[in-house]
Design a protein around this motif. Structure first.
Motif, PDB file in Angstrom:
ATOM      1  N   GLU A  41      38.511  39.466  31.366  1.00  0.00           N
ATOM      2  CA  GLU A  41      39.505  40.237  32.102  1.00  0.00           C
ATOM      3  C   GLU A  41      40.099  41.315  31.198  1.00  0.00           C
ATOM      4  OE1 GLU A  41      43.564  39.539  34.765  1.00  0.00           O
ATOM      5  OE2 GLU A  41      42.641  37.866  33.695  1.00  0.00           O
ATOM      6  N   LYS A  98      35.437  37.804  36.699  1.00  0.00           N
ATOM      7  CA  LYS A  98      35.918  38.147  38.036  1.00  0.00           C
ATOM      8  C   LYS A  98      35.056  37.445  39.077  1.00  0.00           C
ATOM      9  CE  LYS A  98      37.622  42.119  40.598  1.00  0.00           C
ATOM     10  NZ  LYS A  98      37.804  43.588  40.579  1.00  0.00           N
ATOM     11  N   PHE A 152      40.065  35.945  38.927  1.00  0.00           N
ATOM     12  CA  PHE A 152      39.084  35.542  37.916  1.00  0.00           C
ATOM     13  C   PHE A 152      38.921  34.027  37.960  1.00  0.00           C
ATOM     14  CE2 PHE A 152      40.215  39.720  36.699  1.00  0.00           C
ATOM     15  CZ  PHE A 152      39.178  40.225  35.934  1.00  0.00           C
TER      16      PHE A 152
END
Length: 202
Positions: free
Chosen positions: A92, A108, A147
């Motif tokens: 991320e 993700k 995520f």
């Protein structure tokens, strides 16, 4: 009475977790004090926000090494971002190292559905775990995330959900447990999960 320490490293939704634990009669303390964390019988690692910010804060506080050390001898539960930090790394914003207590990485969710994934989804249990004792497959819990963990070792995945694609909902490796969802916001099912976690250190 056994005490569960809730790690305060500046990025956690601490009060709702504390309230849920205390509702169950489980004693807690919110702390960033290494000595209190060492004395505690179990540890909860909460987390809200982005992986690298949380990882940086945990590392800057020196609590990353302590959590890894304590994981060898007592139950630890990561919740939401706290679960993601248990993985080896996250993707991320930028590539970032995690605690490496669970094999794999955080990516993700590759779904055509709207992100973030917010709401109630049902669980399946690919591997047995005391964390879900007394719960039926199909039990619903509350998620808020974009995520998710991608486990390298399927045997460490103890719950999955579906959000257009299979999503890892919970993991377990040794004393280390993680829930991508929020048990403290998941009604009676979530309370049972926290009750089960509280029973691991008795």
């Amino acid at each position: 009475m056994n005490v569960t320490a809730i790690v305060d490293y500046g990025v956690g939704n601490l009060k709702s977790v504390t309230n849920a634990m205390e509702y169950l009669g489980l004693k807690t303390c919110i702390t960033s004090d290494p000595k209190e964390l060492e004395r505690a019988d179990a540890i909860i690692l909460p987390g809200v926000g982005a992986f690298p910010d949380a990882a940086d804060r945990l590392r800057a506080s020196g609590l990353d090494a302590l959590v890894c050390r304590e994981a060898r001898r007592k139950p630890i539960l990561g919740i939401c971002l706290g679960m993601q930090l248990l993985f080896a790394r996250g993707e991320e914003v930028r590539d970032c190292e995690g605690l490496n207590l669970v094999s794999g990485c955080v990516r993700k969710i590759e779904t055509d559905l709207k992100l973030p994934h917010i709401g109630w989804n049902s669980l399946t249990f690919p591997n047995p775990s005391p964390l879900f004792a007394g719960l039926d497959e199909g039990s619903y819990v509350y998620f808020v995330h974009s995520f998710c963990g991608v486990a390298s070792d399927p045997s460490q995945v103890i719950a999955q959900t579906d959000y257009g694609v299979p999503v890892v909902a919970a993991v377990n490796h040794g004393n280390v447990y993680g829930c991508q969802f929020h048990p403290e916001k998941s009604g009676e099912v979530g309370l049972q999960i926290l009750r089960n976690f509280g029973g691991l250190n008795r």
